[in-house]
Scaffold this active site. Structure first.
Site, PDB file in Angstrom:
ATOM      1  CE  LYS A 190      -4.527  -1.082   0.379  1.00 18.68           C
ATOM      2  NZ  LYS A 190      -5.636  -0.446  -0.361  1.00 18.68           N
ATOM      3  CG  ASP A 213      -6.911  -3.044   5.481  1.00 10.40           C
ATOM      4  OD1 ASP A 213      -6.063  -3.909   5.785  1.00 10.40           O
ATOM      5  OD2 ASP A 213      -6.780  -2.313   4.482  1.00 10.40           O
TER       6      ASP A 213
END
Length: 408
Positions: A82, A129
């Site tokens: 990410k 998350d």
């Protein structure tokens, strides 16, 4: 739309995909554009290409020509991919704030006291998350800025602590991911903070595009390495989708790069957050939203509202979408962590391993109709990207050691 089911897992062939190319959309993911992205990412001293592993023994076992897995657990020491989106989006935002072209900037220059004085104090906020938020917090801290990170209900305490260790103010909400995004957007507006999110909505499209371009650099890394090795490109790419930004970024890059014979893009989702599967399944092909609790072990995919740009791209170019139960992800974790013969061992978390779990499920359990629809056979060259390592260590041990979520 063609919908198929074997009674346990469900997939849909996306007959709305287009044989015509949207040149404007794909231009954001051209080689020239993504070269600029990768050039900036490489200015960080911790940058290195992550391993692109070949699994020939597993390929033989599953009767396919080739399986390659890009291991993103080794990205910037953060155990997940990410950060590739966050580091570029934040860099691009700061470049524009400085009135500079990002091509003329390096990460070290952005860290300098002179630039820091020009920029002043900036707070970046994001919903996550875990993996995206940690990447945003890390990039903000590296640049001497602040971050505020919120996580949805049910998030891992280990992932929360990892974000706090990067210097962020972080907390877990009592609502799902999409509602957490809305909380962050409201706080950003009220406090003058900068939202760094890969979900796009009306009036918020630029930063999500930069994040998608940051993800696309992973595809360029893979292509460059395979071309040096004189390897043939993949025929199939299985890509995880939450909001779809990563899948669309990788898929768009491969589609424009191999436009004469693009690989088949297969979108892989949790069955509790399968907005692309549902969208491809309906009679009109319009975007559908999944709401409510999404209590899946695939925390990184527990997103019910697609990024609108990502949806446009995947609707045009994805071959199919697959809705996977948790045991498919668990299967992938166990197979990658316990390799055959001399294949390399890959530590892959729940969201990282689900594409391999799906591939194994389709081939080893003789899901012939699905393989026929996907044109998945002994000539297929499969590319998978393990997007995370054991970011929730206890969960990883529960699945791989204790056998949680067995095959049904």
């Amino acid at each position: 739309m063609g919908q198929l089911s074997d009674g346990e897992s469900t997939w849909v062939i996306n007959h709305a995909r287009s044989s015509e190319y949207n040149e404007k959309e794909l231009s954001y993911f051209s080689k020239d554009e993504i070269n600029k992205v990768l050039k900036f990412q490489k200015t960080h001293p911790l940058y290195t290409n992550t391993p692109l592993e070949s699994l020939p023994s597993l390929a033989d076992y599953l009767s396919v020509a080739e399986i390659r897995v890009k291991d993103e657990s080794q990205r910037f020491g953060l155990n997940a991919f990410k950060v590739m989106g966050g580091i570029y989006a934040i860099g691009k935002y700061l470049a524009e704030k400085l009135g500079r072209d990002i091509e003329s900037l390096s990460f070290s220059e952005l860290q300098s006291s002179e630039v820091r004085d020009q920029l002043g104090d900036i707070t970046f906020i994001s919903a996550t998350d875990g993996n995206h938020g940690r990447g945003v917090a890390w990039a903000a801290r590296e640049l001497g800025q602040k971050s505020v990170i919120y996580m949805p209900k049910g998030s891992s305490k280990q992932r929360l602590n990892a974000i706090r260790e990067e210097g962020a103010t972080a907390a877990i909400t009592d609502v799902n991911y999409d509602e957490t995004v809305r909380i962050c957007a409201k706080l950003a507006e009220e406090n003058g903070w900068v939202m760094v999110q890969d979900t796009a909505w009306e009036g918020y499209d630029e930063i999500p595009l930069w994040i998608m371009q940051g993800y696309s650099a992973i595809a360029q890394e893979i292509i460059e390495e395979m071309e040096v090795q004189k390897e043939k490109p993949p025929t199939h790419i299985f890509l995880q989708a939450g909001v779809g930004s990563y899948a669309a970024g990788i898929g768009a890059y491969y589609t424009q790069y191999y436009r004469d014979d693009p690989p088949k893009i297969v979108v892989v989702e949790s069955n509790l957050a399968d907005c692309y599967y549902r969208s491809f399944s309906n009679s009109t092909g319009t975007m559908e939203i999944v709401s409510g609790d999404m209590n899946t072990i695939m925390a990184g995919l527990a997103c019910g509202e697609p990024n609108k740009r990502a949806f446009r791209i995947l609707k045009q170019y994805a071959w199919a979408s697959y809705s996977c139960a948790d045991h498919i992800a668990a299967l992938g974790m166990r197979v990658l962590g316990n390799p055959l013969l001399n294949d390399p061992k890959i530590i892959s978390g729940e969201s990282g391993a689900v594409p391999l779990g799906l591939l194994f499920y389709l081939r080893a359990f003789e899901n012939r109709k699905a393989c026929e629809e996907l044109r998945l056979n002994e000539t297929s060259r499969i590319l998978l990207i393990s997007t995370e390592g054991d970011t929730d260590y206890q969960s990883y041990l529960d699945v791989v050691w204790k056998g949680f979520y067995p095959n049904e």
